[in-house]
Motif scaffolding. Structure first.
Motif, mmCIF file in Angstrom:
data_model
loop_
_atom_site.group_PDB
_atom_site.id
_atom_site.type_symbol
_atom_site.label_atom_id
_atom_site.label_comp_id
_atom_site.label_asym_id
_atom_site.label_seq_id
_atom_site.Cartn_x
_atom_site.Cartn_y
_atom_site.Cartn_z
ATOM 1 N N LYS A 389 0.847 -1.194 0.000
ATOM 2 C CA LYS A 389 0.000 0.000 0.000
ATOM 3 C C LYS A 389 0.885 1.248 0.000
ATOM 4 O O LYS A 389 2.023 1.225 0.443
ATOM 5 C CB LYS A 389 -0.915 0.027 1.240
ATOM 6 C CG LYS A 389 -1.908 -1.124 1.309
ATOM 7 C CD LYS A 389 -3.028 -0.951 0.294
ATOM 8 C CE LYS A 389 -4.099 -2.002 0.487
ATOM 9 N NZ LYS A 389 -3.700 -3.335 0.039
ATOM 10 N N PHE A 390 0.311 2.328 -0.519
ATOM 11 C CA PHE A 390 0.992 3.619 -0.459
ATOM 12 C C PHE A 390 0.895 4.167 0.966
ATOM 13 O O PHE A 390 -0.169 4.133 1.584
ATOM 14 C CB PHE A 390 0.343 4.615 -1.424
ATOM 15 C CG PHE A 390 0.764 4.451 -2.850
ATOM 16 C CD1 PHE A 390 1.886 5.100 -3.337
ATOM 17 C CD2 PHE A 390 0.060 3.642 -3.712
ATOM 18 C CE1 PHE A 390 2.286 4.959 -4.645
ATOM 19 C CE2 PHE A 390 0.440 3.481 -5.019
ATOM 20 C CZ PHE A 390 1.566 4.148 -5.500
ATOM 21 N N LEU A 391 2.008 4.658 1.478
ATOM 22 C CA LEU A 391 2.047 5.288 2.791
ATOM 23 C C LEU A 391 2.671 6.663 2.647
ATOM 24 O O LEU A 391 3.628 6.844 1.884
ATOM 25 C CB LEU A 391 2.846 4.431 3.777
ATOM 26 C CG LEU A 391 2.262 3.051 4.082
ATOM 27 C CD1 LEU A 391 3.215 2.252 4.948
ATOM 28 C CD2 LEU A 391 0.906 3.162 4.753
ATOM 29 N N SER A 777 -2.929 -3.534 -9.441
ATOM 30 C CA SER A 777 -3.724 -2.924 -8.368
ATOM 31 C C SER A 777 -2.990 -1.766 -7.706
ATOM 32 O O SER A 777 -3.618 -0.912 -7.080
ATOM 33 C CB SER A 777 -4.077 -3.981 -7.320
ATOM 34 O OG SER A 777 -2.902 -4.498 -6.722
ATOM 35 N N LEU A 778 -1.657 -1.724 -7.850
ATOM 36 C CA LEU A 778 -0.875 -0.649 -7.233
ATOM 37 C C LEU A 778 -0.818 0.590 -8.119
ATOM 38 O O LEU A 778 -0.968 1.712 -7.638
ATOM 39 C CB LEU A 778 0.536 -1.151 -6.942
ATOM 40 C CG LEU A 778 1.456 -0.225 -6.151
ATOM 41 C CD1 LEU A 778 0.952 -0.071 -4.719
ATOM 42 C CD2 LEU A 778 2.886 -0.754 -6.147
ATOM 43 N N HIS A 783 -8.680 0.436 -13.080
ATOM 44 C CA HIS A 783 -8.973 -0.568 -14.112
ATOM 45 C C HIS A 783 -7.883 -1.637 -14.107
ATOM 46 O O HIS A 783 -7.109 -1.759 -15.073
ATOM 47 C CB HIS A 783 -9.061 0.092 -15.494
ATOM 48 C CG HIS A 783 -9.988 1.264 -15.547
ATOM 49 N ND1 HIS A 783 -11.359 1.128 -15.544
ATOM 50 C CD2 HIS A 783 -9.746 2.609 -15.572
ATOM 51 C CE1 HIS A 783 -11.927 2.325 -15.585
ATOM 52 N NE2 HIS A 783 -10.964 3.244 -15.600
ATOM 53 N N PRO A 784 -7.778 -2.439 -13.045
ATOM 54 C CA PRO A 784 -6.692 -3.426 -12.990
ATOM 55 C C PRO A 784 -6.831 -4.555 -14.002
ATOM 56 O O PRO A 784 -5.853 -5.240 -14.294
ATOM 57 C CB PRO A 784 -6.771 -3.949 -11.552
ATOM 58 C CG PRO A 784 -8.190 -3.711 -11.149
ATOM 59 C CD PRO A 784 -8.629 -2.464 -11.851
ATOM 60 N N ASP A 785 -8.039 -4.761 -14.564
ATOM 61 C CA ASP A 785 -8.257 -5.850 -15.511
ATOM 62 C C ASP A 785 -8.205 -5.387 -16.963
ATOM 63 O O ASP A 785 -8.362 -6.211 -17.868
ATOM 64 C CB ASP A 785 -9.618 -6.517 -15.242
ATOM 65 C CG ASP A 785 -9.690 -7.102 -13.837
ATOM 66 O OD1 ASP A 785 -8.640 -7.589 -13.347
ATOM 67 O OD2 ASP A 785 -10.766 -7.077 -13.230
#
Length: 1224
Positions: A389-391, A777-778, A783-785
Motif C-alpha cells: 500500500k501507499f504510505l 492494483s498498485l 482498471h486493474p483488468d
C-alpha cells in the motif's frame, strides 16, 4: 355541524375548568393514564402494522417543527420544576418504562430499539458541533449526578442490568452490525480522547482503573476465565480485521501511553504491577495447552521480526539498552528460588525445542523439500505482494509503497527518516524549502510541446521511445537558455523556434507530445508570470503576437521532421520499428544557424555512408545547473510552479543532489517520476555531479598531479596519456551502472567464487509488469483488468514498476532460494531489456550439492559416482520436461497454445486451484521459445542463420553429463526442443519467464562473469583517443582537475538508459544484491583520505594492513592470517584495539592484482602478496627471513605442507585456470 362544534367547545371548556381545579396528584394520575393509553395504542398499531395517522399526515418539515416545539416545551417545563418534582418525575418515568418493556414482546422490542437507533442517528447527523458538545457535556453531568446519588444496591442492580442487556444485544446482533458498532465506538472514543485535556484524561484513567479493580475483586474464578477468553477472542478478531496502517497507529499509541504511564508511576506502583504481571503470566502458562503455546510463540516471533524490520538503528540501540537494564534490574530483584525456577523452565523449553528440531532433521535433506510447506510459504509471499500500500509522510510529503511510516506522539504520521531527524526545521520538510507545492489547474495536463513553449530554459537531451511504449535516453544533458545570450524575456516562443527535430516513420503523421492548445499555453503563462518567483525576477512578459500564431488545438506545423526509409530504420540487429515511433531531440541552436544545420543533417541521410542521424554541434554558452539559481524551476515550470524547492534555492540545511532527486521521485503526487524528460535530466545531472566530486577526490589523493598544466596534459597524449586515463577512470567505479562499476563488481564476484567455491545454479527472472495483478492494483487501481490501461500505467509509472520488481525479486530470493531451496549464499544483478523492463541474472550456492570438481578426477570410479550424484540432484531441482507432451516429444505440435487472452500471468497465485493445468499454461506461455527473428535471436554464422540461444535443442530421454577435453556439459532430460529450463515451484510462484541451469564447469562461471556481470555498451572510442580529445579541448587556464572530471563524465554518457533503469538509479535502489558483504584489502600500503580532516589532523585513514600489524598480542591473534583477520573482524577506530567479530564472514578482494604467471614481470610482487595473505606476520620483512626473495620464500611456503599452504596452492591453480579462461 355547528351543533357538534358547540358541543366540542363546551366539552373543552369543562375540561380546562376541571384541570384548573384539580390537585397535583390528580393531574399526575391523569397524565400517567393518558400516556399509558397512548403507549398501548401505539403498541397495538405496531403489532397489526397500522401506521400512526398523525405521523402519516404530517410532512417532514411539519414533523421537524413539531419535534422542535416538543423539545422546547419539555425543556421549559424541566427548567421550572423543582428538584423533588424532577426526582419524582424521573422515578415515575423509569417505572413506566420498565412496566412497558416488561409487557412488550421481542418483535416489538426489536422494532423499538431499531427505531430509537435510527432516530438517534438522524438527530446526531443533523446537530452541529456546539450542540453536540453541549449535549455530551449535559449527559456527562446528568450521569455523574445520578451515579453520585445512587446507593450501592442500586448501582449493583444497574450494572447487572446493563451487563445483561449488553450481552443480550451482542448475542443477537449480526456481524455487519457488530462491525458498524465497533467502528463507531472506536471513532467516538478517538474523537473524545483527542479533545480531552490532560487532567480530564488523568481523572478518566484513574476512574477506569478503580472501576476495573473493583469489578475484578468481586468476580469469581469462572467469571474471570470467561472474561479473559472473551477478551482474547475479541483481540484476535480485531487483529485479523485491522490493516497495517491501523496496526502501526495502535502500536504507536500504545507505546506512547506505556512510556507516559511509566514516567508517572512510582517505584512501589511499578513493583506492584510487575508482581501482578508475573503472577498472571505464570497462571496463564499453567493453563495453556501445547498448541496454544506454539501458536503464541509463533505470533510473538512474527511480531518480533516485523518490528525488527521496521525499526532503525538508533531505535534498536535504545531497545537493547532498555532490555539490558530491565534484565539486570530483574536479576537483582529475584530471589534464589525464583532464579532456580526460571532456569528450570528455560532448560525444559530448550530440551522441548531440541526434540522438535531433531524430529525435523530426521527427514531426508533434499533441497526442494527443505520447506515443510512450500505452498504456504509462497502463498504468504504473494499475500505480502498483494498487501503493498501507499504510505505518506506528513512531514516530507513523500508518498510511496511500503514507506516506513509511524504515528508520532504529536499525532503526525512520519517516516523513520523524519522521525529520527532532530533538526528544526527537518531536512526534507517545507521549512527547509523541500516542498515544491501543488500544481495549479492552469499547469496540469500540458503536453511536452506546450511545456517547452512556456519554459525559460531548455535542457537538451536525446529521448526516444522503446518498444511497448517505454522511454529511454542516451548521451548527456546540455542546458541552454532559450536565448543564447540571456534568458527568454518574451514567452511563448514561436513554434519555429522550439527547435525540435522529430524522427518518425512515414505512416506516423501526428504525435500527442507535439499537440498545442493556444488557450492552455496562455493560461499557463499568465499563472507563471503572476506566481513564479524566478519568472518575475527575469522580467518575462507575454507576447500576444506569438500567442496568436499558435494553433487553437493541433500539432505544431513548423517542426523539422525526418522520415528514414525502412532499411535505415531497421539497420542494426536489435532495432524494432517502434524504436523510431516518436523520437524527439530538443535543440537550442540559434534560429539563424538552425535551418542550415538541420538541412545538412537531412541531406546526410541520403548519402550511402550515413544511416544514423548525428545531431550537429550547438552554438552558444551552456548554463551551469549547479550554480544557476532557479534553473530547475525555469526548465520545468510544471513541476516547480511557484519556484520553491529548487535545488539551488535558499535553504537552512543543504541536501546532496542524489538525496534531493530521490526525495522528488517519491513526492506526494508522483509528478516528478512520471515526467517524460525530468527523470533523464535528473539522472544525468546527478551522475555529472558525482563525477565532479569523484574528480576532486582523485586530485586530493594524487596531489602530485593537481598542478599539471594544459601543456603537460597535451604532452602526455599517447601511451602515457592512456595510463593516466586508466588511473582516473578507475575512480569511476563509484558511478553506478558504468563500465568501471561493473568491472569492480566482476572482480568481487570472482573473489566470492574463489572463497565459497563454484555456485550450484544459475538463474534468471524476467518481469511480467504488464500482467502481474499485484502491480496492476498498485499503479492502475481503477482498471486493474484492462490490458491497455495496465500497459499505459507501466509506461507512465516507471518508478513504481521498477520498485515493485526490485521488491518482488528480493523477497522471492529470500522465500524461494533461501527458504525453500536452502541456499547458503547468492548473488544477482539487475538488467533492463530493450523494451525497458528489468530482469535479473544470478548465482546461488545450495547445500549438500555434489562436488563438481570430482568430474575432472583421475579416478574413473569417482567420476562415475559423481556423475550419478549430480544427475539425481539436478533432476530434483531443474526440469526441461513439458508435462503436456509425450516422453518422445511426438505430440509437441498438439501441446496447449500460449494462454494470452486473458494472459495466464494475470491470474494471482491464490486463485490457482489446479496446479498441473496452471503449470502447463505457464510453460506454454512463458517458457517456450516459439519464434525466431532477425531482430531478436537469429545470427548469421558461416553463411547460415542460427538461433543464438541454440533452439531447437536435441531431445533427451534422460539427463546425461558429457566430459569433453575442455569442460563437462550437462544435458537435462528433454521432450520439447523449444523449452527453456525451469523449476516448477519457481515458475508457478514467479509467474513470468524464468531460467535455472545447473553449473558443472568453471569455464561456464567465468563466461557468466564476463558476459552478464560486466555487460555494457561497446566503447565508441579508446581511452587514448578520449584523453587526446579532452586534452586538446582544454583552455590554457584549465588545470588537471578539469581533465579528470571530463574523463569521469565520459564514462557514463556512452550508453543508453531506459526509463525504469533511470528511476532505479534515482531511487538509489541496489544494482546488485548479494548475501555477503565485500571489503577491499590493500596490500601495497595505500590508504584512504579523510574527507573531514582539519588542519593539523591526520589526513589518511588507517588501512586494514595497519590494524593487522597492530593487532593485540594474544595467542589467537598471533596465529591469525591477514586474510582471515579481514574476513572475520571489523576494523576498530584506533590501532591496537581488539576488533569485533563479524556475524558473517565478508568477501575480501586484494588490491592490486598481480598475475600468478611465474614468467610474468610482477611474479615477485605476487609472491609477496600471497605470503602476506596466508602467513601470519608483524612486519613484511619477516616473510622472507632466510631467503633472498619473496619468490623463494613463497616456494618454500608451498612445500611446507600446512593447511594454509594447501589452500594457497589450490588458489594458485584456480587463478591460473581463470586467467586462461579469461584470455579465451
Amino acid at each position: 355541524m355547528s351543533s357538534n362544534e358547540d358541543k366540542k367547545r363546551l366539552r373543552n371548556e369543562r375540561d380546562r375548568e376541571r384541570r384548573r381545579n384539580e390537585t397535583p396528584e390528580e393531574k399526575k394520575a391523569r397524565r400517567a393514564s393518558r400516556n399509558e393509553k397512548d403507549a398501548l395504542r401505539r403498541a397495538q398499531r405496531r403489532l397489526v402494522g397500522v401506521p400512526d395517522p398523525r405521523l402519516t399526515r404530517e410532512t417532514v418539515s411539519q414533523r421537524e417543527e413539531r419535534l422542535a416545539g416538543n423539545r422546547a416545551r419539555s425543556q421549559s417545563i424541566r427548567d421550572r420544576e423543582r428538584s423533588p418534582v424532577r426526582e419524582e418525575r424521573l422515578a415515575s418515568n423509569r417505572a413506566r418504562s420498565r412496566s412497558l418493556r416488561d409487557r412488550e414482546t421481542s418483535p416489538v422490542r426489536e422494532e423499538r430499539l431499531a427505531s430509537n437507533r435510527a432516530r438517534s442517528r438522524s438527530l446526531r447527523d443533523r446537530e452541529t458541533s456546539p450542540v453536540r458538545e453541549e449535549r455530551l457535556a449535559s449527559n456527562r453531568a446528568r450521569s455523574r449526578s445520578l451515579r453520585d446519588r445512587e446507593t450501592s444496591p442500586v448501582r449493583e442492580e444497574r450494572l447487572a442490568s446493563n451487563r445483561d442487556r449488553s450481552r443480550s444485544l451482542r448475542d443477537r446482533e449480526t456481524s455487519p452490525v457488530r462491525e458498524e458498532r465497533l467502528a463507531s465506538n472506536r471513532d467516538r472514543s478517538r474523537s473524545l480522547r483527542d479533545r480531552e485535556t490532560s487532567p480530564v484524561r488523568e481523572e478518566r484513567l484513574a476512574s477506569n482503573r478503580a472501576r476495573s479493580q473493583s469489578i475484578r475483586d468481586r468476580e469469581t474464578s469462572h467469571e474471570r476465565e470467561h472474561r479473559q477468553a472473551v477478551d482474547r477472542a475479541r483481540y484476535h478478531e480485531r487483529r485479523e480485521r485491522e490493516t497495517s496502517p491501523e496496526r502501526e497507529h495502535c502500536q504507536a499509541v500504545d507505546r506512547a501511553r506505556y512510556h507516559e504511564r511509566r514516567e508517572r508511576e512510582t517505584s512501589p506502583e511499578r513493583e506492584h504491577c510487575q508482581a501482578v504481571d508475573r503472577a498472571r503470566y505464570h497462571e496463564r502458562r499453567e493453563r495453556e495447552t501445547s498448541p496454544e503455546r506454539e501458536h503464541c510463540q509463533a505470533v510473538d516471533r512474527a511480531r518480533y521480526h516485523e518490528r525488527r524490520e521496521r525499526e532503525t538503528s538508533p531505535e534498536r540501540e535504545h531497545c537493547q539498552a532498555v532490555d539490558r537494564a530491565r534484565y539486570h534490574e530483574r536479576r537483582e530483584r529475584e530471589t534464589s528460588p525464583e532464579r532456580e525456577h526460571c532456569q528450570a523452565v528455560d532448560r525444559a523449553r530448550y530440551h522441548e525445542r531440541r526434540e522438535r528440531e531433531t524430529t525435523c532433521e530426521q527427514h531426508e535433506a533434499i533441497p526442494h523439500c527443505r520447506a515443510s510447506s512450500p505452498y504456504d510459504r509462497m502463498l504468504q509471499y504473494h499475500e505480502t505482494m498483494s498487501s503493498i500500500k501507499f504510505l505518506k509522510c506528513e512531514t516530507c510529503l513523500e508518498n510511496f509503497p511500503n514507506l516506513s511510516v509511524s504515528l508520532q506522539s504529536n499525532g503526525v504520521s512520519e517516516c523513520n527518516r523524519c522521525a529520527n531527524d532532530k533538526r528544526i526545521p527537518k531536512l526534507y520538510s517545507s521549512g527547509n524549502n523541500m516542498d515544491p507545492g501543488v500544481v495549479p489547474t492552469q499547469l496540469q495536463g500540458l503536453t511536452q510541446a506546450e511545456e517547452m513553449l512556456v519554459s525559460a530554459i531548455m535542457p537538451v537531451m536525446s529521448i526516444y521511445r522503446l518498444p511497448h511504449g517505454q522511454y529511454g535516453y542516451s548521451g548527456h544533458v546540455v542546458n541552454f537558455p532559450q536565448d543564447v545570450k540571456s534568458f527568454a524575456i518574451k514567452l511563448p516562443r514561436l513554434s519555429s523556434e522550439i527547435n525540435v527535430l522529430v524522427v518518425r516513420k512515414e505512416r506516423e503523421q501526428t504525435h500527442r507530445d507535439f499537440r498545442v492548445r493556444r488557450r492552455v499555453v496562455e493560461e499557463a503563462l499568465a499563472w507563471l508570470l503572476a506566481n513564479n518567483i524566478y519568472y518575475r525576477s527575469i522580467g518575462v512578459s507575454l507576447d500576444q503576437g506569438t500567442l496568436a500564431s499558435l494553433p487553437e488545438d493541433g500539432d505544431l506545423t513548423d517542426l523539422c521532421t525526418i522520415q528514414p526509409t525502412e532499411s535505415e530504420a531497421s539497420d542494426g540487429t536489435t532495432t524494432t520499428e517502434e524504436h523510431f515511433s516518436s523520437s524527439f531531440v530538443p535543440n537550442a541552436a540559434p534560429p539563424a544557424t538552425e535551418r542550415e544545420t538541420i538541412q545538412q543533417a537531412v541531406q546526410s541521410l541520403g548519402q550511402p555512408q550515413s544511416s544514423n542521424l548525428m545531431w550537429p554541434s550547438i552554438g552558444g554558452t551552456p548554463i551551469n545547473e549547479f550554480q544557476t539559481e532557479g534553473y530547475f524551476s525555469m526548465a520545468f515550470p510544471t513541476l516547480f510552479p511557484t519556484g520553491t524547492a529548487d535545488f539551488n534555492g535558499t535553504r537552512i540545511f543543504s541536501v546532496t543532489v542524489g538525496n534531493y532527486f530521490t526525495h522528488l521521485m517519491k513526492y506526494n503526487d508522483g509528478r516528478f517520476a512520471k515526467h517524460p524528460r525530468f527523470r533523464f535530466f535528473a539522472l544525468n545531472t546527478e551522475m555529472r555531479w558525482r563525477a565532479n566530486e569523484t574528480g576532486r577526490i582523485y586530485i586530493r589523493q594524487h596531489p602530485g598531479e593537481a598542478h599539471l598544466t594544459v601543456d603537460d596534459l597535451r604532452d602526455m597524449i599517447g601511451r602515457e596519456g592512456e595510463v593516466f586515463a586508466n588511473k582516473v577512470t578507475h575512480y569511476g567505479a563509484c558511478l553506478r551502472g558504468t563500465r568501471q562499476y561493473w568491472f569492480r563488481e566482476r572482480n568481487r564476484l570472482i573473489a566470492m567464487i574463489d572463497t565459497l567455491g563454484l555456485p550450484t545454479i544459475f538463474f534468471t527472472h524476467s518481469a511480467a509488469d504488464h500482467q502481474w495483478p499485484e502491480l496492476a492494483s498498485l499503479i492502475c487501481p481503477e482498471h486493474p483488468d484492462d490490458k491497455q490501461a495496465r500497459a499505459k500505467a507501466v509506461v507512465n509509472n516507471p518508478a513504481l514498476a521498477d520498485w515493485f520488481f526490485t521488491y518482488r525479486i528480493q523477497r522471492f530470493v529470500e522465500v524461494f532460494y533461501v527458504g525453500i531451496l536452502g541456499a547458503t549464499d547468492y548473488w544477482m544483478r539487475f538488467e533492463w531489456q530493450h523494451r525497458g523492463s528489468p530482469h535479473v541474472h544470478g548465482l546461488a550456492w545450495l547445500p549438500n550439492a555434489p562436488n563438481v570438481e570430482n568430474l575432472l578426477s583421475s579416478s574413473p570410479d569417482l567420476v562415475e559416482s559423481t556423475k550419478q550424484e549430480i544427475i539425481e540432484y539436478a533432476d530434483k531441482i531443474i526440469s526441461t520436461i513439458n508435462p503436456a507432451v509425450l516422453p518422445d516429444g511426438s505430440n509437441v505440435s498438439d501441446a496447449p497454445p500460449a494462454k494470452v487472452d486473458p494472459h495466464i500471468c494475470n491470474k494471482s497465485f491464490s486463485q490457482v486451484t489446479d496446479f498441473e493445468e496452471d503449470l502447463n499454461d505457464l510453460i506454454a506461455t512463458c517458457q517456450r521459445h516459439t519464434r525466431c527473428s532477425e531482430s531478436y535471436c537469429l545470427r548469421t554464422r558461416n553463411g547460415k542463420q542460427e538461433c543464438r540461444f541454440g533452439y531447437p535443442k536435441d531431445l533427451q530421454a534422460q539427463t546425461t553429463i558429457n566430459i569433453t577435453e575442455e569442460e563437462p556439459v550437462i544435458l537435462t532430460a528433454r521432450n520439447d526442443g523449444m523449452l527453456n529450463s525451469f523449476n516448477p515451484i519457481q515458475l508457478t510462484s514467479w509467474r513470468a519467464n524464468v531460467d535455472m541451469q545447473y553449473i558443472v564447469s568453471k569455464n561456464r562461471v567465468v563466461q557468466y562473469c564476463t558476459k552478464y556481470v560486466t555487460k555494457s555498451e561497446t566503447r565508441s572510442q579508446s581511452l587514448k583517443d578520449i584523453f587526446a580529445n579532452i586534452a586538446r579541448s582544454l583552455k590554457d587556464g584549465n588545470r588537471s582537475l578539469k581533465a579528470v572530471q571530463k574523463l569521469l563524465i565520459n564514462t557514463f554518457g556512452e550508453r543508453d538508459y531506459s526509463a525504469q533503469e533511470t528511476c532505479h538509479l534515482l531511487l538509489q535502489l541496489p544494482m546488485y544484491k548479494a548475501s555477503r558483504s565485500f571489503t577491499n584489502l590493500s596490500l601495497d600500503g595505500s590508504r584512504g583520505v579523510e574527507n573531514t580532516a582539519q588542519e593539523g589532523e591526520r589526513v589518511t585513514a588507517h588501512s586494514v594492513l595497519d590494524h593487522y600489524i597492530s593487532r593485540p598480542s594474544t595467542t589467537h591473534f598471533n596465529s591469525i592470517t591477514l586474510l582471515d583477520f579481514t574476513r572475520q573482524y571489523t576494523m576498530p577506530k584506533e590501532l591496537g584495539t581488539e576488533p569485533k567479530k563479524r556475524s558473517k564472514e565478508v568477501i575480501v578482494t586484494p588490491k592490486p592484482y598481480c598475475s600468478p604467471d611465474p614468467s610474468g614481470p610482477n611474479y615477485e610482487q605476487y609472491c609477496c602478496q600471497s605470503l602476506m595473505q596466508h602467513k601470519p606476520f608483524r612486519d613484511i620483512n619477516e616473510l622472507k627471513t632466510g631467503f633472498n626473495s619473496f619468490t623463494e620464500a613463497f616456494a618454500d611456503f608451498l612445500q611446507s605442507g600446512n593447511k594454509e599452504a594447501r589452500i594457497t596452492e589450490k588458489s594458485l591453480s584456480k587463478l591460473i585456470d581463470r586467467s586462461v579462461s579469461l584470455q579465451k
